[in-house]
Design a protein around this motif. Structure first.
Motif, mmCIF file in Angstrom:
data_model
loop_
_atom_site.group_PDB
_atom_site.id
_atom_site.type_symbol
_atom_site.label_atom_id
_atom_site.label_comp_id
_atom_site.label_asym_id
_atom_site.label_seq_id
_atom_site.Cartn_x
_atom_site.Cartn_y
_atom_site.Cartn_z
ATOM 1 N N ASN A 267 29.382 29.977 -31.026
ATOM 2 C CA ASN A 267 30.126 29.435 -29.889
ATOM 3 C C ASN A 267 31.614 29.273 -30.165
ATOM 4 O O ASN A 267 32.394 29.065 -29.227
ATOM 5 N N TYR A 268 32.033 29.334 -31.416
ATOM 6 C CA TYR A 268 33.381 28.911 -31.756
ATOM 7 C C TYR A 268 34.395 30.045 -31.916
ATOM 8 O O TYR A 268 35.524 29.943 -31.425
ATOM 9 N N ALA A 269 34.027 31.128 -32.582
ATOM 10 C CA ALA A 269 34.972 32.224 -32.774
ATOM 11 C C ALA A 269 35.515 32.784 -31.450
ATOM 12 O O ALA A 269 36.706 33.082 -31.354
ATOM 13 N N PRO A 270 34.682 32.918 -30.397
ATOM 14 C CA PRO A 270 35.205 33.468 -29.142
ATOM 15 C C PRO A 270 36.269 32.583 -28.465
ATOM 16 O O PRO A 270 36.953 33.051 -27.553
ATOM 17 N N GLY A 271 36.393 31.330 -28.901
ATOM 18 C CA GLY A 271 37.391 30.453 -28.309
ATOM 19 C C GLY A 271 38.766 30.555 -28.937
ATOM 20 O O GLY A 271 39.743 29.971 -28.432
ATOM 21 N N VAL A 272 38.891 31.313 -30.026
ATOM 22 C CA VAL A 272 40.165 31.372 -30.744
ATOM 23 C C VAL A 272 41.224 32.138 -29.962
ATOM 24 O O VAL A 272 42.378 31.695 -29.826
ATOM 25 N N VAL A 273 40.874 33.296 -29.421
ATOM 26 C CA VAL A 273 41.848 34.077 -28.658
ATOM 27 C C VAL A 273 42.323 33.326 -27.416
ATOM 28 O O VAL A 273 43.534 33.270 -27.148
ATOM 29 N N ALA A 278 46.715 30.228 -24.769
ATOM 30 C CA ALA A 278 47.203 28.958 -24.224
ATOM 31 C C ALA A 278 48.438 28.489 -24.977
ATOM 32 O O ALA A 278 49.400 27.991 -24.379
ATOM 33 N N ALA A 279 48.415 28.654 -26.307
ATOM 34 C CA ALA A 279 49.553 28.237 -27.123
ATOM 35 C C ALA A 279 50.810 29.022 -26.770
ATOM 36 O O ALA A 279 51.929 28.475 -26.772
ATOM 37 N N GLY A 300 38.873 22.384 -25.019
ATOM 38 C CA GLY A 300 38.896 22.919 -26.375
ATOM 39 C C GLY A 300 37.503 22.904 -26.964
ATOM 40 O O GLY A 300 36.578 23.524 -26.451
ATOM 41 N N THR A 301 37.323 22.148 -28.060
ATOM 42 C CA THR A 301 35.996 21.969 -28.661
ATOM 43 C C THR A 301 35.549 20.510 -28.522
ATOM 44 O O THR A 301 34.792 19.994 -29.344
ATOM 45 N N MET A 302 36.002 19.857 -27.464
ATOM 46 C CA MET A 302 35.692 18.442 -27.258
ATOM 47 C C MET A 302 35.058 18.230 -25.889
ATOM 48 O O MET A 302 35.187 19.060 -24.985
ATOM 49 N N ASN A 303 34.390 17.099 -25.727
ATOM 50 C CA ASN A 303 33.901 16.679 -24.420
ATOM 51 C C ASN A 303 35.045 16.064 -23.617
ATOM 52 O O ASN A 303 36.058 15.635 -24.171
ATOM 53 N N LEU A 304 34.866 16.015 -22.316
ATOM 54 C CA LEU A 304 35.942 15.617 -21.396
ATOM 55 C C LEU A 304 35.585 14.349 -20.633
ATOM 56 O O LEU A 304 34.449 14.179 -20.178
ATOM 57 N N PHE A 305 36.583 13.465 -20.483
ATOM 58 C CA PHE A 305 36.470 12.272 -19.644
ATOM 59 C C PHE A 305 37.685 12.184 -18.729
ATOM 60 O O PHE A 305 38.812 12.492 -19.140
ATOM 61 N N VAL A 306 37.439 11.732 -17.479
ATOM 62 C CA VAL A 306 38.500 11.530 -16.500
ATOM 63 C C VAL A 306 38.295 10.167 -15.856
ATOM 64 O O VAL A 306 37.164 9.801 -15.521
ATOM 65 N N ALA A 307 39.395 9.407 -15.672
ATOM 66 C CA ALA A 307 39.318 8.092 -15.031
ATOM 67 C C ALA A 307 40.057 8.131 -13.698
ATOM 68 O O ALA A 307 41.209 8.595 -13.628
ATOM 69 N N PHE A 308 39.370 7.654 -12.642
ATOM 70 C CA PHE A 308 39.944 7.591 -11.296
ATOM 71 C C PHE A 308 39.965 6.147 -10.810
ATOM 72 O O PHE A 308 39.075 5.357 -11.153
ATOM 73 N N LYS A 309 40.947 5.833 -10.000
ATOM 74 C CA LYS A 309 40.985 4.522 -9.338
ATOM 75 C C LYS A 309 40.384 4.657 -7.950
ATOM 76 O O LYS A 309 40.799 5.505 -7.154
#
Length: 443
Positions: A267-273, A278-279, A300-309
């Protein structure tokens, strides 16, 4: 460093409990351990190798041995490395004196665990790991307190996820409790490698690979489980710096029915390009989108959180559902559980809103675009083992940037509160069942 003392165990056979992660009720783990003296080093050696479970009447093999931590053979190095100053550590570049290896065969089951000096692996060029990506891994950390106590953070979650990943690519599963005990022994043996400075830890990398010496796509007849450790410093050594994301529709990290929900090397090598692209556009990472609605999945390689009011003043903390395209992160689960407990009034976490709603639901880019316009977009952050919390201050999407508020220290109120709470638990400053002690203080 805490001493490792040989323990004389009862020599009665025991069955691996089916209720344990990855264990089978038909697997047997005989337990007998004796100490042996070795010239120039200390060693503990088992009298017996793991034995298959046989039918008492016919003698037929009805189960193969599972991992048995009591059979571990420990050989300490005679040439310890020079530990670098903590200020010189680069993530994943320095490794401790010892490693753990456990072989597996479809014919004989799990073999004798060995903790031995860190050294290269010897693998045949035809090994399936090289040709068909039979490889998976975990990321964990160990922390040391001033009194010498060494702690692991929620190792049961890593063991469960590792077994789940193994099942997905036809590699062997195992008793997670037994592997945890072996990891404890390894970490305690190398505990002097855990820097004493605040914010430092020992990164632990359990890995499982297919080692069958033959080409051809199919289940690997042989495998190797190994664990290595690396001392690491704070992810943000000079203070928190929010990251900038490029919401990409050109590349897809994972698709329904695929392997995005498993911690596989493939799952990880295909994310490098995509990251390199993006860079080039001035962004730190990709925000992975999926489908025509541009649904948010991971960052990236992390989970995502979003906060709304919300209109009534409630703050909603949202993370995309796991389905099968989002990795079930241990830090993700920790944030969810802590936030839910706060929302239910079971505990109070300083810094979190009094009126908090926690949701696992679908998020699309239109939600963020509209919330920015309405000024109801409060925070965006990623979660993972390495950084714990990674705040976001900008998302590039369809030719423009969505601005996201952050505090003067680079963190929002929720991400700051979550970081403080999780770090407090990891280091033992906050007593919690998630913090698992690996040794006896001052032992």
């Amino acid at each position: 460093m805490a001493s490792l003392r040989p323990t004389v165990l009862r020599s009665l056979p025991r069955l691996a409990s089916a209720s344990r992660v990855g264990a089978s009720a038909t697997r047997m783990t005989p337990a007998r351990l004796t100490a042996t003296a070795t010239v120039g080093m200390r060693g503990y050696k088992s009298k017996h190798s793991p034995q298959p479970l046989r039918d008492v009447m016919t003698g037929e093999i009805i189960g193969l041995p599972d991992i048995d931590s009591s059979l571990v053979k420990i050989t300490t190095t005679t040439t310890p490395k020079t530990r670098p100053p903590s200020s010189k550590l680069i993530f994943g570049h320095t490794f401790t004196d010892h490693m753990l290896t456990i072989p597996w065969s479809s014919a004989t089951g799990w073999g004798t665990p060995e903790i031995k000096p860190y050294a290269p692996l010897e693998l045949d060029p035809s090994s399936t790991v090289f040709h068909y990506a039979f490889t998976l891994f975990e990321g964990m950390k160990a922390y040391r307190q001033e009194d010498g106590t060494v702690r692991l953070f929620r190792p049961d979650k890593n063991m469960a996820r590792m077994n789940r990943s193994a099942q997905r690519i036809a590699l062997p599963t195992f008793n997670g409790d037994e592997l945890t005990e072996l990891i404890k022994k390894l970490v305690v043996l190398d505990s002097e490698w855990i820097p004493k400075e605040k914010g430092f830890s020992l990164y632990i990398r359990p890995t499982l690979i297919g080692t069958q010496n033959a080409l051809g796509v199919g289940p690997s007849s042989d495998a190797l489980l190994f664990v290595i450790c690396s001392p690491v410093g704070p992810y943000y050594a000079s203070g928190f710096k929010p990251v900038q994301l490029l919401a990409t529709t050109k590349f897809v990290r994972a698709a329904p029915g695929g392997t995005g929900g498993y911690k596989l090397g493939a799952n990880y090598a295909p994310g490098v390009v995509p990251q390199k692209e993006a860079a080039k556009e001035g962004y730190s990472q990709n925000l992975w989108l999926l489908g025509d609605e541009h649904a948010l999945t991971e960052v990236g390689t992390m989970n995502l959180f979003v906060a709304f009011k919300q209109p009534d003043g409630t703050v909603e903390l949202v993370t995309p559902p796991l389905d099968d395209v989002v990795l079930p992160g241990v830090t993700r689960d920790s944030v969810l559980e802590l936030a839910k407990a706060h929302a239910r009034g079971e505990t109070t976490i300083p810094g979190l809103p009094q009126k908090l709603k926690v949701s696992e639901r679908k998020l699309v880019m239109a939600d963020l675009v509209n919330a920015e316009k309405d000024k109801t977009l409060l925070e965006v952050f990623g979660t993972g083992t390495a950084a714990i919390i990674s705040p976001v201050d900008k998302i590039g999407y369809e030719g423009r940037d969505i601005a996201i508020p952050t505090g003067s220290d680079g963190l929002g109120d929720i991400s700051r509160a979550m970081l403080d709470q999780i770090v407090g638990i990891q280091t033992g400053e906050i007593e919690h069942e998630w913090s698992v002690i690996a040794n006896e203080p001052n032992a």
